[in-house]
Scaffold this motif. Structure first.
Motif, PDB file in Angstrom:
ATOM      1  N   GLU A  89       0.719  -1.326  -0.108  1.00  0.00           N
ATOM      2  CA  GLU A  89      -0.368  -0.288  -0.023  1.00  0.00           C
ATOM      3  C   GLU A  89       1.053   1.550   0.046  1.00  0.00           C
ATOM      4  OE1 GLU A  89      -3.159  -0.225  -0.489  1.00  0.00           O
ATOM      5  OE2 GLU A  89      -3.472  -1.831  -0.797  1.00  0.00           O
ATOM      6  N   PHE A  90       2.144   1.270   0.463  1.00  0.00           N
ATOM      7  CA  PHE A  90       2.439   2.698   0.808  1.00  0.00           C
ATOM      8  C   PHE A  90       3.946   2.469  -0.789  1.00  0.00           C
ATOM      9  CE2 PHE A  90       2.373   2.711   5.397  1.00  0.00           C
ATOM     10  CZ  PHE A  90       2.150   4.080   5.318  1.00  0.00           C
ATOM     11  N   GLY A  91       4.032   1.218  -0.604  1.00  0.00           N
ATOM     12  CA  GLY A  91       4.317   1.205  -2.164  1.00  0.00           C
ATOM     13  C   GLY A  91       3.792   2.353  -3.471  1.00  0.00           C
TER      14      GLY A  91
ATOM     15  N   PRO B 191      10.151   0.811  -3.089  1.00  0.00           N
ATOM     16  CA  PRO B 191      10.020  -0.381  -1.955  1.00  0.00           C
ATOM     17  C   PRO B 191      11.329  -0.582  -0.893  1.00  0.00           C
ATOM     18  CG  PRO B 191      11.161  -1.289  -4.512  1.00  0.00           C
ATOM     19  CD  PRO B 191      10.969   0.273  -4.418  1.00  0.00           C
ATOM     20  N   LYS B 192      12.111   0.151  -1.077  1.00  0.00           N
ATOM     21  CA  LYS B 192      13.104   0.752  -0.197  1.00  0.00           C
ATOM     22  C   LYS B 192      12.858   1.342   1.295  1.00  0.00           C
ATOM     23  CE  LYS B 192      16.632  -1.725   0.532  1.00  0.00           C
ATOM     24  NZ  LYS B 192      17.610  -2.178   1.486  1.00  0.00           N
ATOM     25  N   SER B 193      11.716   2.823   0.536  1.00  0.00           N
ATOM     26  CA  SER B 193      11.069   3.553   1.220  1.00  0.00           C
ATOM     27  C   SER B 193      10.388   3.124   1.957  1.00  0.00           C
ATOM     28  CB  SER B 193      10.512   5.225   0.344  1.00  0.00           C
ATOM     29  OG  SER B 193      12.062   5.457  -0.337  1.00  0.00           O
ATOM     30  N   ALA B 194       9.445   1.818   1.010  1.00  0.00           N
ATOM     31  CA  ALA B 194       7.969   0.938   1.860  1.00  0.00           C
ATOM     32  C   ALA B 194       8.396   0.718   2.908  1.00  0.00           C
ATOM     33  CB  ALA B 194       7.298   0.663   0.935  1.00  0.00           C
TER      34      ALA B 194
ATOM     35  N   ILE C 189       9.413   2.821   5.720  1.00  0.00           N
ATOM     36  CA  ILE C 189       8.268   3.507   6.518  1.00  0.00           C
ATOM     37  C   ILE C 189       7.457   2.555   6.961  1.00  0.00           C
ATOM     38  CG2 ILE C 189       5.443   4.200   6.221  1.00  0.00           C
ATOM     39  CD1 ILE C 189       6.926   5.932   3.561  1.00  0.00           C
ATOM     40  N   ALA C 190       6.728   1.277   7.090  1.00  0.00           N
ATOM     41  CA  ALA C 190       7.037  -0.226   7.124  1.00  0.00           C
ATOM     42  C   ALA C 190       7.364  -0.436   8.811  1.00  0.00           C
ATOM     43  CB  ALA C 190       6.886  -1.230   6.543  1.00  0.00           C
ATOM     44  N   TYR C 191       8.196  -0.433   8.525  1.00  0.00           N
ATOM     45  CA  TYR C 191       9.027  -1.115  10.095  1.00  0.00           C
ATOM     46  C   TYR C 191       9.065   0.801  10.574  1.00  0.00           C
ATOM     47  CZ  TYR C 191      11.502  -5.083   8.868  1.00  0.00           C
ATOM     48  OH  TYR C 191      11.483  -6.903   8.275  1.00  0.00           O
ATOM     49  N   PHE C 192       9.293   1.210  10.154  1.00  0.00           N
ATOM     50  CA  PHE C 192       8.724   2.514  11.473  1.00  0.00           C
ATOM     51  C   PHE C 192       7.877   3.118  11.968  1.00  0.00           C
ATOM     52  CE2 PHE C 192       6.951   6.511  11.660  1.00  0.00           C
ATOM     53  CZ  PHE C 192       8.292   7.732  12.681  1.00  0.00           C
TER      54      PHE C 192
ATOM     55  N   ILE D   5      10.369  11.170   4.509  1.00  0.00           N
ATOM     56  CA  ILE D   5       9.977  12.365   3.853  1.00  0.00           C
ATOM     57  C   ILE D   5       9.246  13.364   3.911  1.00  0.00           C
ATOM     58  CG2 ILE D   5       6.766  12.126   3.640  1.00  0.00           C
ATOM     59  CD1 ILE D   5       6.876   9.440   3.141  1.00  0.00           C
ATOM     60  N   GLY D   6      10.238  14.370   3.566  1.00  0.00           N
ATOM     61  CA  GLY D   6      10.474  15.512   3.486  1.00  0.00           C
ATOM     62  C   GLY D   6       8.923  16.291   2.939  1.00  0.00           C
ATOM     63  N   PRO D   7       8.678  17.413   2.822  1.00  0.00           N
ATOM     64  CA  PRO D   7       7.639  18.578   3.594  1.00  0.00           C
ATOM     65  C   PRO D   7       6.968  18.585   1.856  1.00  0.00           C
ATOM     66  CG  PRO D   7       9.166  19.781   4.149  1.00  0.00           C
ATOM     67  CD  PRO D   7       9.582  18.569   4.119  1.00  0.00           C
ATOM     68  N   LYS D   8       7.776  18.832   0.792  1.00  0.00           N
ATOM     69  CA  LYS D   8       7.610  17.783  -0.816  1.00  0.00           C
ATOM     70  C   LYS D   8       7.459  16.797  -1.038  1.00  0.00           C
ATOM     71  CE  LYS D   8       8.298  22.055  -3.268  1.00  0.00           C
ATOM     72  NZ  LYS D   8       6.371  21.865  -4.387  1.00  0.00           N
TER      73      LYS D   8
END
Lengths: 198, 198
Positions: free
Chosen positions: A13-15, A22-25, A28-31, B20-23
């Motif tokens: 869903e984040f992806g 994929p890396k950011s997702a 974020i998921a772990y966060f 995730i920055g403001p933009k």
């Protein structure tokens, strides 16, 4: 359900969001799994509330929670100026400049044959109805200076000229604080031809 | 509530996420307002379900939906190998290599005086209890090769040595596919001193 299924769903869903690979997702998921319950709940809530409460303004087609958006509700603004933009986010960008005090009209996109978006899918008819009723004197066609933006602006301008209105476009040129060296030749050429006398 | 309040809240909540920055937050918020109801609902749901269903495995402290995580539930794995990592995400990274078939133990962080994290805040006591009960022969201290990772590994190694276990660390060296030219001198020095005979 296995932990990995729940987790994969979150990744999925984040992806789907723009700019999230994929890396950011994963990050974020772990966060979120690590974050306190309250923070995760607030994020989910903010998403649901935004979708529930925000719709399009019935006059200008920007985002609104009431029938009219906050700008259309504000009677202290300059009724003689109407700024036409592609998307609601452009209203936000222009408002942040503090340089415009008129009203807006959001087209809901730009003419783009590639994406099969024709003029009839945009709020152009509604723009013409507004111009027939509101005491507008100048229309600023504030679409982006790219192919779709220019096409759309030219298309609309054809309808506005016969109405005796002043029709304008945003200036093109070097970004403020930018470096002449880094400007592309088209922008630099435009900056040159649109030069201002001091 | 005004549209801008709902929108600001969405920006705020996304802005709190890592990377995730403001933009980016703005881009995501506009994307979600534009997306269909169903997609936004699925994202919110995935967040809420992950927080509701995922907790820590009672044995290894990785993420689990049951009392034990999927790996601890899998009896076909090699009980003689235990891999100690800092965070649940490290389990995922090691599992993706397909190169390890033992069990894991998640410390829940690394010793870091700067962040006021001492050994007593990590699951080290629980690690020692597991080693007293489980037929482990080798413990791989798979913490990162940085200051906190090395400190934590050395701290734990002191307790493991007297138990007569094999204690190992992940190899350091050049990244596979990496360029010798781009390696920092510490990594290159390590790659040299840990060189393998062919």
């Amino acid at each position: 359900m296995k932990h990995s299924d729940v987790f994969e769903r979150l990744l999925d869903e984040f992806g789907r969001l723009p700019g999230i690979g994929p890396k950011s997702a994963q990050r974020i998921a772990y966060f979120l799994l690590n974050a306190d319950e309250e923070q995760a709940r607030r994020l989910a809530q903010a998403i649901l509330e935004a979708k529930r409460d925000v719709h399009f303004c019935s006059r200008c087609f920007s985002y609104a929670t009431d029938d009219l958006c906050e700008i259309c509700q504000d009677e202290s603004r300059d009724q003689s100026m109407l700024c036409v933009v592609a998307e609601p986010r452009d209203v936000g960008a222009l408002e942040r400049t503090g340089a415009f005090n008129g009203y807006y009209h959001v087209l809901g996109g730009l003419i783009s044959p590639m994406d099969k978006i024709g003029p009839e899918q945009l709020h152009i008819q509604e723009l013409l109805s507004r111009l027939a009723q509101e005491p507008v004197e100048e229309v600023i066609l504030a679409t982006s200076p790219n192919l779709e933006g220019e096409t759309t602006a030219s298309y609309i301008a054809r309808f506005l000229k016969p109405l005796g209105l002043t029709v304008s476009r945003l200036a093109s040129g070097l970004p403020v604080g930018g470096d002449l060296d880094y400007a592309d030749e088209v922008t630099l050429g435009r900056a040159l031809s649109d030069r201002r006398e001091l």
